[in-house]
Scaffold this motif. Structure first.
Motif, PDB file in Angstrom:
ATOM      1  N   UNK A   7      44.343 148.719  14.909  1.00  0.00           N
ATOM      2  CA  UNK A   7      43.392 147.633  14.679  1.00  0.00           C
ATOM      3  C   UNK A   7      43.548 146.564  15.757  1.00  0.00           C
ATOM      4  N   UNK A   8      44.810 146.273  16.118  1.00  0.00           N
ATOM      5  CA  UNK A   8      45.077 145.261  17.144  1.00  0.00           C
ATOM      6  C   UNK A   8      44.478 145.664  18.485  1.00  0.00           C
ATOM      7  N   UNK A  71      44.929 148.417   7.115  1.00  0.00           N
ATOM      8  CA  UNK A  71      44.989 149.853   7.332  1.00  0.00           C
ATOM      9  C   UNK A  71      44.059 150.183   8.504  1.00  0.00           C
ATOM     10  N   UNK A  72      44.004 151.434   8.873  1.00  0.00           N
ATOM     11  CA  UNK A  72      43.180 151.836  10.017  1.00  0.00           C
ATOM     12  C   UNK A  72      41.898 152.521   9.562  1.00  0.00           C
ATOM     13  N   UNK A  73      41.370 152.096   8.400  1.00  0.00           N
ATOM     14  CA  UNK A  73      40.147 152.713   7.900  1.00  0.00           C
ATOM     15  C   UNK A  73      38.950 152.280   8.747  1.00  0.00           C
ATOM     16  N   UNK A  74      37.889 153.024   8.620  1.00  0.00           N
ATOM     17  CA  UNK A  74      36.667 152.701   9.354  1.00  0.00           C
ATOM     18  C   UNK A  74      36.133 151.334   8.941  1.00  0.00           C
ATOM     19  N   UNK A  80      36.690 144.102  11.622  1.00  0.00           N
ATOM     20  CA  UNK A  80      37.371 143.492  12.768  1.00  0.00           C
ATOM     21  C   UNK A  80      36.437 143.437  13.974  1.00  0.00           C
ATOM     22  N   UNK A  81      35.682 144.503  14.189  1.00  0.00           N
ATOM     23  CA  UNK A  81      34.730 144.527  15.300  1.00  0.00           C
ATOM     24  C   UNK A  81      33.655 143.455  15.124  1.00  0.00           C
ATOM     25  N   UNK A  82      33.164 143.292  13.900  1.00  0.00           N
ATOM     26  CA  UNK A  82      32.140 142.274  13.641  1.00  0.00           C
ATOM     27  C   UNK A  82      32.683 140.867  13.922  1.00  0.00           C
TER      28      UNK A  82
END
Length: 200
Positions: A7-8, A71-74, A80-82
């Motif tokens: 995520x980072x 977590x690394x879920x979609x 995070x992208x938004x």
């Protein structure tokens, strides 16, 4: 590689680019000051740029504190992208791309203020909602309650409330002097509450 590392990688890149956008704007301003054509920079645009930098830094710290909850879920990556994409878009609007075409930066500020301040408000609201959901779904064991924790929570809560009120007021107040005063207050409050939280 942990879930937070993945995520980072997504938000670290975009936040870094957002910081670069603001710093590049400041650099263009410094170069312009030495140019032949006179430009009035004023206080509004630099104070807004400083506030976005401080808000970006605050989000970066908040994300790091929530690293064990992510977590690394979609869905996590999309949220995070938004948020980080929003920061990048906001950062790219603070300074004009061609500053020599704007002899008065206060006019640029007035033209972009609604999008930048509205974007910051939206980003911070989404961040608060996402943090609340994260705390509900994956709570982190809390430290034993004590007076320092209560004071820190109170400072953070009051600071956040004043920040939101000032951001909303900035959307509607047109007077330049009031805008300068509110932007200066936003910077001092964000910086002050962040420093106080570290010491409490």
């Amino acid at each position: 590689m942990s879930a937070f590392d993945l995520v980072f990688a997504v938000f670290g890149l975009l936040l870094g680019l957002a910081v670069c956008e603001v710093l590049a704007g400041f650099a263009r301003v410094l170069k312009l000051k030495r140019g032949a054509r006179p430009v009035r920079i004023g206080w509004l645009t630099p104070l807004l740029g400083l506030f976005v930098m401080l808000d970006l830094t605050s989000f970066w710290g908040l994300a790091f504190m929530a690293r064990d909850q992510m977590d690394a879920s979609y869905l996590t990556l999309a949220i995070v992208l938004a948020i980080t994409g929003g920061y990048y878009l906001v950062a790219s609007l603070i300074f004009p791309d061609e500053p020599e075409e704007w002899p008065d930066f206060d006019l640029w500020y007035e033209r972009q203020k609604q999008m930048v301040i509205g974007g910051l408000l939206s980003i911070n609201i989404v961040t608060m909602i996402a943090t609340s959901i994260l705390d509900a779904v994956r709570p982190v064991p809390e430290a034993p309650p004590g007076p320092a924790g209560d004071i820190g929570f109170l400072i953070y809560g009051l600071g956040a409330m004043v920040l939101f009120v000032l951001l909303i007021a900035l959307l509607f107040v047109k007077n330049r002097r009031w805008n300068v005063a509110m932007l200066a207050a936003l910077n001092l409050i964000l910086l002050g509450t962040s420093i106080l939280e570290d010491f409490i």
